[in-house]
Design a protein around this motif. Structure first.
Motif, mmCIF file in Angstrom:
data_model
loop_
_atom_site.group_PDB
_atom_site.id
_atom_site.type_symbol
_atom_site.label_atom_id
_atom_site.label_comp_id
_atom_site.label_asym_id
_atom_site.label_seq_id
_atom_site.Cartn_x
_atom_site.Cartn_y
_atom_site.Cartn_z
ATOM 1 N N THR A 169 0.845 -1.208 0.000
ATOM 2 C CA THR A 169 0.000 0.000 0.000
ATOM 3 C C THR A 169 0.868 1.242 0.000
ATOM 4 O O THR A 169 1.930 1.267 0.638
ATOM 5 C CB THR A 169 -0.974 0.027 1.204
ATOM 6 O OG1 THR A 169 -1.736 1.251 1.146
ATOM 7 C CG2 THR A 169 -0.281 -0.075 2.557
ATOM 8 N N SER A 170 0.392 2.280 -0.705
ATOM 9 C CA SER A 170 1.136 3.550 -0.706
ATOM 10 C C SER A 170 0.935 4.278 0.617
ATOM 11 O O SER A 170 1.700 5.164 0.964
ATOM 12 C CB SER A 170 0.661 4.433 -1.868
ATOM 13 O OG SER A 170 -0.734 4.651 -1.761
ATOM 14 N N ASN A 205 7.001 -3.910 0.289
ATOM 15 C CA ASN A 205 6.573 -3.054 -0.822
ATOM 16 C C ASN A 205 7.708 -3.017 -1.856
ATOM 17 O O ASN A 205 8.874 -3.152 -1.498
ATOM 18 C CB ASN A 205 6.279 -1.627 -0.319
ATOM 19 C CG ASN A 205 5.385 -0.842 -1.281
ATOM 20 O OD1 ASN A 205 5.653 -0.782 -2.478
ATOM 21 N ND2 ASN A 205 4.345 -0.234 -0.751
#
Ligand code: OAD
Length: 248
Positions: free
Chosen positions: A188-189, A213
């Motif tokens: 997830t950003s 990530n």
């Protein structure tokens, strides 16, 4: 990666209350596009025209055409090794709950049972007039679809920009985060509020943050361990090592 892997595996194996928080990056390797970044959906499409209630009321056909395309992507996708690794952690009894921002059903299909979906479910259509809901096994034949009960417009049961998150899910996610001693954050950003606060709730309560990530995110600055790499590869290796440690 070996030292990082060992450190993270030991933190996870020693945890009493591990939770996971996932975003669209975990489904990227299943062929479902993410939102941000070079190939992200919000790079090609305007969220204001496709993912707001106003856009839907102004042009339900256009919005449903876009969602039908995404529904077909989800129906044709398969869970990848990352979804499966997360389900294995739950099966092993160590992972208590998965909180996801994803609207696909790949966690469920991989076998995750205790799942909180903060942004809704793209495979459910909901009537905007009477709240009737139905599960979609294919994209709607007639667009925009109509409610079989009251004839109102059906909409995708997802959270659009400007809409609140479902109260029960947000409360359950916040409570799980308050109690967690470790959070595994995947793909997830970390920029969409309020969901992105979940890892910060864990950190502020004294818990540890492990992040996976392919690039740094808004959560990386609070990560105790950061794995740079694709979720399928990293999580398969990590969960195998955790399972070895748990058997000792
Ligand atoms: P984003 O598109 O914002 O971020 C995806 C993240 O996944 C990025 O940080 C990528 O670097 C990472 N990523 C991509 N491929 C990966 C891989 N193979 N392995 C690991 N990481 C990978 O997606 P979200 O954070 O999920 O909201 O976006 C949050 C919300 O914004 C979504 O739920 C959606 C969107 O608008 C709603 O629909 C309400």
């Amino acid at each position: 990666m070996n030292d990082t892997l060992e450190e993270a595996a030991r933190i996870i194996a020693g945890s009493k209350n591990l939770i996971a928080f996932t975003g669209s990056g975990i489904s990227a390797e299943s062929g479902i596009p993410t939102f941000r970044g070079k190939d992200g959906l919000w790079n090609k499409y305007n969220p204001a025209e496709l993912a707001t209630f106003e856009a839907f009321i102004n042009n339900p056909k256009v919005v449903w055409e876009w969602y039908s395309w995404r529904i077909n992507l989800v129906l044709n996708a398969k869970p990848n090794l990352a979804h499966e690794a997360i389900a294995r952690l739950e099966n092993a009894g160590i992972l208590k709950v998965v909180i996801t921002q994803n609207v696909d059903d790949l966690h469920e299909r991989a076998g995750t049972k205790n799942l909180i979906k903060l942004h809704g479910d793209i495979l459910i259509a909901r009537c905007i007039s009477c709240n009737y809901k139905e599960r979609l096994s294919e994209s709607p034949r007639n667009i925009p679809p109509r409610c079989p009960v009251c004839g109102g417009l059906l909409r995708p049961d997802v959270v659009w920009f400007g809409e609140p998150l479902p109260t029960k899910e947000l409360k359950a996610a916040t409570e799980a985060a308050r109690k967690a001693d470790v959070i595994l954050v995947v793909g997830t950003s970390g920029v969409v509020y309020p969901a992105c606060l979940i890892p910060f709730v864990v950190k502020n309560a004294g818990g540890k943050v492990i992040e996976v990530n392919i690039s740094e995110s808004a959560i990386t600055e609070i990560a105790d361990v950061f794995f740079k790499g694709p979720a399928s590869r990293v999580l398969s290796a990590l969960v195998s090592r955790v399972n070895e440690l748990l058997k000792k």
